[in-house]
Design a protein around this motif. Structure first.
Motif, PDB file in Angstrom:
ATOM      1  N   CYS A   1      41.835  22.120  17.362  1.00 17.92           N
ATOM      2  CA  CYS A   1      42.362  22.422  18.704  1.00 17.92           C
ATOM      3  C   CYS A   1      43.006  21.176  19.319  1.00 17.92           C
ATOM      4  CB  CYS A   1      41.247  22.941  19.614  1.00 17.92           C
ATOM      5  SG  CYS A   1      40.759  24.629  19.242  1.00 17.92           S
TER       6      CYS A   1
ATOM      7  N   GLU B   1      46.809  20.764  20.341  1.00 21.19           N
ATOM      8  CA  GLU B   1      47.128  20.431  21.735  1.00 21.19           C
ATOM      9  C   GLU B   1      48.033  19.207  21.787  1.00 21.19           C
ATOM     10  OE1 GLU B   1      45.174  17.841  23.873  1.00 21.19           O
ATOM     11  OE2 GLU B   1      46.693  18.300  25.373  1.00 21.19           O
TER      12      GLU B   1
ATOM     13  N   ALA C   1      43.015  24.973  24.964  1.00 17.09           N
ATOM     14  CA  ALA C   1      42.199  24.280  23.956  1.00 17.09           C
ATOM     15  C   ALA C   1      40.771  24.109  24.456  1.00 17.09           C
ATOM     16  CB  ALA C   1      42.825  22.923  23.639  1.00 17.09           C
TER      17      ALA C   1
ATOM     18  N   LEU D   1      49.348  24.074  21.788  1.00 20.92           N
ATOM     19  CA  LEU D   1      48.267  24.681  22.562  1.00 20.92           C
ATOM     20  C   LEU D   1      48.151  23.935  23.886  1.00 20.92           C
ATOM     21  CD1 LEU D   1      46.153  26.905  21.863  1.00 20.92           C
ATOM     22  CD2 LEU D   1      44.579  25.077  21.236  1.00 20.92           C
ATOM     23  N   ARG D   2      48.045  24.700  24.966  1.00 20.24           N
ATOM     24  CA  ARG D   2      47.893  24.037  26.269  1.00 20.24           C
ATOM     25  C   ARG D   2      46.500  23.420  26.363  1.00 20.24           C
ATOM     26  NH1 ARG D   2      49.600  29.043  27.970  1.00 20.24           N
ATOM     27  NH2 ARG D   2      51.845  29.246  28.214  1.00 20.24           N
ATOM     28  N   PRO D   3      46.368  22.306  27.090  1.00 27.83           N
ATOM     29  CA  PRO D   3      45.046  21.662  27.183  1.00 27.83           C
ATOM     30  C   PRO D   3      43.969  22.615  27.686  1.00 27.83           C
ATOM     31  CG  PRO D   3      46.735  20.230  28.085  1.00 27.83           C
ATOM     32  CD  PRO D   3      47.413  21.525  27.773  1.00 27.83           C
TER      33      PRO D   3
END
Lengths: 171, 504
Positions: free
Chosen positions: B300, B304, B314, B309-311
């Motif tokens: 993840c 990120e 994640a 992937l957005r924080p």
């Protein structure tokens, strides 16, 4: 929606397959042979709902030892402990103790061993409850010989007694 | 017959729970019927054990009734709420090839399970099966399906490891309550059932993660080739917890990898639900859970950092996976503390001083590990083969979503060996000899899965349905392109190491 497939060079693919398949065949050949040998080594076991513990307790020379020992333990008051007494030279004693302990709940079960020609008991597992009974395994010549004794098998007897450690292994 | 009712009732509850976790799914990611059945039994038995335990805390006489009602209600809720998903799974259109493969699956899984069943019926529970697990199941069977708290304080029963989690005893106690009395032959039947689920999951996982059928078929065949799985301490015929925990770990790994590969939220939910059972089956479950969590967190964070992937997403994924398992692990310790459970003395305090004073054990532990891995009569060629597969995997899948997958075997194995640094046994070799093979057994199905996934494949098919929908279009880093390649072909081509794993 499937794009044209790309192919690895044929010889590399064939080589990869040969390596992978060889490993798989070798793995299965060795493994299945070992499993077959395991099957040959299987020994007969007792029947019934207590097949495992009856098999393990077979050396106590009684029919359906699990049920017999559970009945014997149930005859001791629930707030009293049972002391299992056996010889230090008895190989199956620990296993028998574990099974008896699992059958005797809620009674505490202690384990004591007696050495040959020595009246001093060795307390392997101690109890915090008052003693209600002593369960002797293959120790015909030991103990205080309580009047209230039940013979469970030729080699197992239950003495309802609250005698102290001094008499547990007495000769 | 009554045994079947007990298991089917649990599975019914598990079916409802699985459907609720799956949610409303599209046609591309709906599990197969066999996969659904495996998940249902696993989650159903876990539900039964959790409910029995919790009800036992509140009102023990109601525990069996509560578990029965929970299973019945959960099953009805899930099936009612998500019956279109269930219908889609059951009445999926199948061609003749599907029917042929179904027949092959039944023959392979049924045949391998029959062998394990034969061993269980011609043998007995082994030592831990009686002295650690069955004793508690007996207590549960005479206490409304729950283990009385007095047991944990009883000094004369410390040998039975009261600190071990109660999953196995509670499900054995559940079966005993339904059968009407403690029945060791019925308890023995549970473990071939776990083997069958493991074989089924290897099939389903191979298919799910590679998109191909051959790796799916190979997994269960290889599983039976490991002699320690069929007979011996820890085997599926011994009554030990090692095969059940191995199967739960396999299921959790499959769905974590599926989440990493396909970005499916439902897979993460299922993975979290199954992984939370790991610390509930055995203490080593915390190690397995930790290994899974490390791989998931690493993946993840990597995604990120790449912007895939957005924080927040994640963080949510990590929290939703880790929190349930941590809750179970910590909750069990709190319960033991609450009932003043007696302390065990198998391990020294986990302190820096212990570590530094025992660091000299490492060469000996390593030596025992290598001796164990090379024991062909226990493992056949599994571990050398897995070692070669792991090396090729790390090289060939560099930058892909599943690159770290072999760590799911290597990390727990390393942690399990590291724990011996804290062993209080004298000599410590006795501790290693009595437990190392069983610890490795817990990792065996996952190793098998990765080996099966490495089956060579020359084809690289583009499958748009497998692409992540949330990946930003502007990201065109080599690593992301490697992910693309991986999504296109989830099978490892051992010959395509450098030039094809990162396509230009």
């Amino acid at each position: 929606m499937v794009a044209p497939a790309r192919h690895s060079p044929r010889w590399r693919l064939v080589a990869a397959w040969v390596v992978w398949l060889s490993a798989a065949v070798a793995c299965c050949a060795i493994g299945y042979r070992a499993v077959h040998r395991q099957a040959d080594r299987v020994s007969p076991v007792a029947d019934g709902r207590a097949a495992t513990t009856d098999t393990w307790l077979g050396w106590l020379a009684m029919d359906h030892p699990t049920a017999a020992l559970q009945r014997a333990a149930a005859s001791v008051p629930a707030d009293k402990a049972i002391v299992v007494v056996g010889s230090t030279e008895e190989g199956g004693l620990s296993l028998a103790y574990f099974i008896i302990s699992s059958l005797a709940w809620p009674r505490q079960v202690s384990l004591v061993t007696c050495a040959p020609d020595d009246a001093a008991p060795v307390v392997v597992v101690d109890t915090t409850e008052p003693i209600g009974a002593l369960l002797y395994i293959r120790l015909e010549d030991r103990g205080g010989r309580s009047v209230d004794t039940t013979r469970i098998s030729p080699v197992v007897r239950l003495e309802r007694s609250n005698a102290g450690p001094g008499s547990w292994c007495s000769l | 017959m009554v045994f079947a009712v007990a298991v089917l009732l649990a599975a019914w509850g598990g079916l409802g729970l699985t459907l609720l976790l799956l949610g409303r799914r599209g046609a591309t990611d709906t599990p197969g019927a066999g996969e659904l059945l495996c998940l249902s039994v696993l989650l159903g038995l876990a539900t039964v054990s959790f409910v029995l335990f919790l009800a036992g805390l509140i009102h023990p006489p109601a525990a069996i009734g509560a578990a029965t009602l929970t299973c019945a209600g959960l099953g009805a809720w899930g099936v009612f709420w998500h019956h279109p998903t269930l219908t889609a799974i059951v009445v999926r259109r199948r061609g003749w090839q599907d029917w042929v493969w179904l027949l092959v699956a039944l023959v392979i899984i049924g045949g391998t399970t029959a062998v394990v069943w034969w061993f269980s019926q011609h043998g007995t529970l082994r030592f831990d099966g009686v002295a650690v697990w069955e004793i508690k199941a007996r207590l549960a069977s005479v206490h409304h399906g729950t283990i009385p708290s007095g047991y944990y304080r009883d000094p004369t029963r410390a040998w039975s490891h009261p600190l071990y989690p109660p999953f196995i005893p509670l499900i054995e106690g559940w079966v005993y309550r339904w059968v009407g009395h403690p029945d060791q032959q019925a308890a023995l039947l549970l473990f071939p059932l776990f083997f069958a689920i493991g074989a089924g999951l290897l099939w389903a996982g191979g298919r799910r993660l590679t998109g191909r059928r051959l790796p799916a078929a190979v997994g269960p065949l290889l599983l039976l080739a490991v002699p320690l799985i069929t007979d011996g301490d820890g085997s599926a015929s011994s009554g030990y917890a090692d095969v059940p925990i191995a199967v739960y770990y396999l299921a959790a790994v499959i769905f974590v990898l599926d989440h990493l590969l396909h970005d499916r939220a439902s897979s993460l939910r299922i993975a979290a639900a199954i992984a939370m059972v790991l610390p509930w089956v055995k203490q080593e479950g915390l190690v397995l859970f930790g290994g899974l969590a490390i791989v998931l967190v690493g993946a993840c964070m990597l995604r990120e950092r790449r912007g895939a992937l957005r924080p927040r997403a994640a963080g949510l994924a990590i929290a939703s996976f880790c929190l349930p398992g941590l809750f179970v692990g910590v909750g069990w310790r709190v319960y033991l503390s609450h009932v003043h459970a007696i302390r065990e003395h198998d391990y020294l305090p986990y302190t820096w001083h212990t570590l530094s004073s025992n660091i000299g054990r490492l060469p000996m532990i390593g030596s025992h590990l290598f001796d164990e891995l090379a024991m062909w009569d226990r493992w056949t060629l599994l571990w050398p083969w897995f070692g070669a597969t792991a090396v090729l995997w790390f090289v060939a899948r560099r930058g892909s979503a599943l690159q770290a997958a072999p760590l799911l075997v290597i990390l727990p194995a390393a942690a399990d060996c590291g724990v011996y640094l804290f062993s209080a046994w004298q000599p410590v070799e006795a501790h290693i000899d009595s437990s190392l093979s069983r610890l490795l057994l817990q990792l065996t199905p996952v190793a098998m899965l990765l080996i099966a996934m490495s089956l060579p494949s020359g084809r690289r098919t583009i499958r748009p349905d497998l692409r992540r929908s949330r990946r930003p279009a502007h990201d065109d880093s080599p690593a992301e392109r490697a992910d693309d390649a991986f999504l296109d072909d989830t099978a490892l081509d051992v010959t395509a190491l450098s030039d094809e794993s990162v396509p230009s």
